[in-house]
Design an enzyme around this catalytic site. Structure first.
Site, PDB file in Angstrom:
ATOM      1  N   SER A 157       0.865  -1.178   0.000  1.00 28.40           N
ATOM      2  CA  SER A 157       0.000   0.000   0.000  1.00 28.40           C
ATOM      3  C   SER A 157       0.903   1.230   0.000  1.00 28.40           C
ATOM      4  CB  SER A 157      -0.868   0.008   1.264  1.00 28.40           C
ATOM      5  OG  SER A 157      -1.514   1.252   1.419  1.00 28.40           O
TER       6      SER A 157
ATOM      7  N   TYR B 213      -2.494  -1.068  10.247  1.00 28.00           N
ATOM      8  CA  TYR B 213      -2.450  -1.237   8.787  1.00 28.00           C
ATOM      9  C   TYR B 213      -1.096  -0.777   8.247  1.00 28.00           C
ATOM     10  CZ  TYR B 213      -3.998  -0.997   3.898  1.00 28.00           C
ATOM     11  OH  TYR B 213      -4.131  -1.178   2.545  1.00 28.00           O
TER      12      TYR B 213
HETATM   13  P1  NAD Z   1     -11.782  -5.595  -0.705  1.00 30.40           P
HETATM   14  O1  NAD Z   1     -12.337  -5.485   0.668  1.00 30.40           O
HETATM   15  O2  NAD Z   1     -12.651  -5.301  -1.866  1.00 30.40           O
HETATM   16  O3  NAD Z   1     -11.151  -7.041  -0.928  1.00 30.40           O
HETATM   17  C1  NAD Z   1     -10.456  -7.715   0.083  1.00 30.40           C
HETATM   18  C2  NAD Z   1     -10.817  -9.184   0.002  1.00 30.40           C
HETATM   19  O4  NAD Z   1     -10.020  -9.881   0.973  1.00 30.40           O
HETATM   20  C3  NAD Z   1     -12.287  -9.463   0.324  1.00 30.40           C
HETATM   21  O5  NAD Z   1     -12.871 -10.278  -0.663  1.00 30.40           O
HETATM   22  C4  NAD Z   1     -12.234 -10.178   1.666  1.00 30.40           C
HETATM   23  O6  NAD Z   1     -13.257 -11.119   1.854  1.00 30.40           O
HETATM   24  C5  NAD Z   1     -10.871 -10.847   1.578  1.00 30.40           C
HETATM   25  N1  NAD Z   1     -10.363 -11.207   2.896  1.00 30.40           N
HETATM   26  C6  NAD Z   1     -10.360 -10.450   4.026  1.00 30.40           C
HETATM   27  N2  NAD Z   1      -9.882 -11.163   5.061  1.00 30.40           N
HETATM   28  C7  NAD Z   1      -9.569 -12.389   4.579  1.00 30.40           C
HETATM   29  C8  NAD Z   1      -9.045 -13.561   5.154  1.00 30.40           C
HETATM   30  N3  NAD Z   1      -8.747 -13.628   6.460  1.00 30.40           N
HETATM   31  N4  NAD Z   1      -8.853 -14.647   4.365  1.00 30.40           N
HETATM   32  C9  NAD Z   1      -9.164 -14.613   3.049  1.00 30.40           C
HETATM   33  N5  NAD Z   1      -9.666 -13.518   2.435  1.00 30.40           N
HETATM   34  C10 NAD Z   1      -9.873 -12.434   3.203  1.00 30.40           C
HETATM   35  O7  NAD Z   1     -10.526  -4.629  -0.696  1.00 30.40           O
HETATM   36  P2  NAD Z   1      -9.401  -4.288  -1.788  1.00 30.40           P
HETATM   37  O8  NAD Z   1      -9.262  -2.835  -1.763  1.00 30.40           O
HETATM   38  O9  NAD Z   1      -9.609  -5.003  -3.053  1.00 30.40           O
HETATM   39  O10 NAD Z   1      -8.129  -4.895  -1.026  1.00 30.40           O
HETATM   40  C11 NAD Z   1      -7.179  -5.750  -1.639  1.00 30.40           C
HETATM   41  C12 NAD Z   1      -5.796  -5.415  -1.117  1.00 30.40           C
HETATM   42  O11 NAD Z   1      -5.431  -4.108  -1.555  1.00 30.40           O
HETATM   43  C13 NAD Z   1      -5.672  -5.382   0.409  1.00 30.40           C
HETATM   44  O12 NAD Z   1      -4.457  -6.001   0.789  1.00 30.40           O
HETATM   45  C14 NAD Z   1      -5.628  -3.903   0.718  1.00 30.40           C
HETATM   46  O13 NAD Z   1      -4.960  -3.635   1.918  1.00 30.40           O
HETATM   47  C15 NAD Z   1      -4.885  -3.384  -0.491  1.00 30.40           C
HETATM   48  N6  NAD Z   1      -5.017  -1.956  -0.735  1.00 30.40           N
HETATM   49  C16 NAD Z   1      -6.233  -1.411  -1.026  1.00 30.40           C
HETATM   50  C17 NAD Z   1      -6.329  -0.040  -1.244  1.00 30.40           C
HETATM   51  C18 NAD Z   1      -7.647   0.614  -1.556  1.00 30.40           C
HETATM   52  O14 NAD Z   1      -7.717   1.843  -1.536  1.00 30.40           O
HETATM   53  N7  NAD Z   1      -8.695  -0.128  -1.834  1.00 30.40           N
HETATM   54  C19 NAD Z   1      -5.187   0.762  -1.184  1.00 30.40           C
HETATM   55  C20 NAD Z   1      -3.959   0.165  -0.898  1.00 30.40           C
HETATM   56  C21 NAD Z   1      -3.890  -1.196  -0.671  1.00 30.40           C
END
Ligand code: NAD
Length: 256
Positions: free
Chosen positions: A144, A157
């Site tokens: 991130s 985080y």
């Molecule tokens: P999201 O919530 O849409 O997707 C996350 C997925 O992870 C969900 O389907 C959830 O069910 C799954 N998950 C959560 N806990 C879990 C577990 N214990 N075991 C298996 N699956 C699990 O969010 P996203 O934004 O697509 O996030 C994906 C990645 O991107 C994450 O690592 C997040 O930290 C990172 N990220 C997101 C952003 C943003 O702005 N959306 C920015 C930087 C980093």
């Protein structure tokens, strides 16, 4: 006919049932990969696997809590049982708790570190021997922007994503000899369920939160597909000389 970028490759994608993981699963399948969609949200994973199959691709859904060793081991086993190999591991599942050290509970700290960091260790532990046996592979970890700079009210985080960024470098050193490349993608604010969940935690409306998040040089937040394209690059042969690196995909948010 030209070869598709991920033809004959098999990819395991955690958090594949939603957001960035879902977009990456769909893109990888369109590029020829067979995909194991791994998620705690079983219905979400199944829906994405069905979407891939409806487009003529190959996919399985695996219900898995990535913080649990037995689940991670089974996810790798089920992938190999279904598709015969494993070439790409996208460690992407993650959670966020918007709190400072005073508000955060010990349980919340432990859960964030288990889902965001321990999972990378566990899945890699089971995937690397399978990849190595077949001559190599690629691991992409989702960090991130907040793995590279601090952010307010997100201490667990930020700690977890900083760990993912540096763990990526350490793993790249350890597994280069096995022809396994390990890289990290660092998204900026991207329009997924996670971002809307953050707004809720902070007591903001999703609309106001998204407008604020778009305050960056390219004047918009990311789409899951923007991040998926970066993951495709790091997972495929186009990046064959790239390992241990961090690719920031954030509309210029960290540039200045
Ligand atoms: P999201 O919530 O849409 O997707 C996350 C997925 O992870 C969900 O389907 C959830 O069910 C799954 N998950 C959560 N806990 C879990 C577990 N214990 N075991 C298996 N699956 C699990 O969010 P996203 O934004 O697509 O996030 C994906 C990645 O991107 C994450 O690592 C997040 O930290 C990172 N990220 C997101 C952003 C943003 O702005 N959306 C920015 C930087 C980093």
């Amino acid at each position: 006919m030209s070869r598709m970028q991920l033809e004959n490759k098999v990819a395991l994608i955690t958090g594949g049932g939603s957001g960035i993981g879902r977009a990456t699963a769909l893109l990888f399948a369109r590029k020829g990969a067979a995909v194991a969609v791994v998620d705690l949200d079983e219905a979400g994973a199944q829906a994405v696997a069905r979407e891939i199959e409806a487009e003529g691709g190959r996919a399985i859904a695996v219900h898995c809590d990535v913080s649990q060793a037995a689940d991670c081991q089974r996810a790798v086993q089920e992938t190999v049982a279904a598709f015969g190999r494993l070439d790409i591991l996208f460690n992407n599942a993650g959670i966020i708790r918007r709190a400072d050290v005073l508000e955060l509970t010990e349980e919340e700290w432990d859960r964030t570190m288990a889902v965001n960091v321990k999972s990378v260790f566990l899945l890699s532990k089971y995937a690397i021997p399978v990849m190595a046996q077949a001559g190599g592979g690629a691991i992409v970890n989702t960090g991130s922007g907040w793995g590279l700079v601090g952010g307010r009210n997100a201490v667990s985080y930020c700690a977890s994503k900083g760990a993912v960024v540096n763990m990526t470098r350490a793993m790249a050193l350890d597994h280069a000899a096995q022809n396994i490349r390990v890289n990290c993608v660092c998204p900026g604010d991207t329009d997924t369920g996670m971002l809307r969940n953050e707004a809720q935690q902070l007591g903001a409306t999703a609309e106001a939160f998204l407008v604020e998040a778009a305050d960056r040089p390219l004047r918009r937040i990311g789409k899951p597909e923007d991040i998926a394209q970066a993951v495709l690059y790091l997972a495929g042969d186009a990046s064959s000389f790239v390992t241990g690196t961090t690719l920031v995909v954030d509309g210029g948010g960290l540039a200045g």
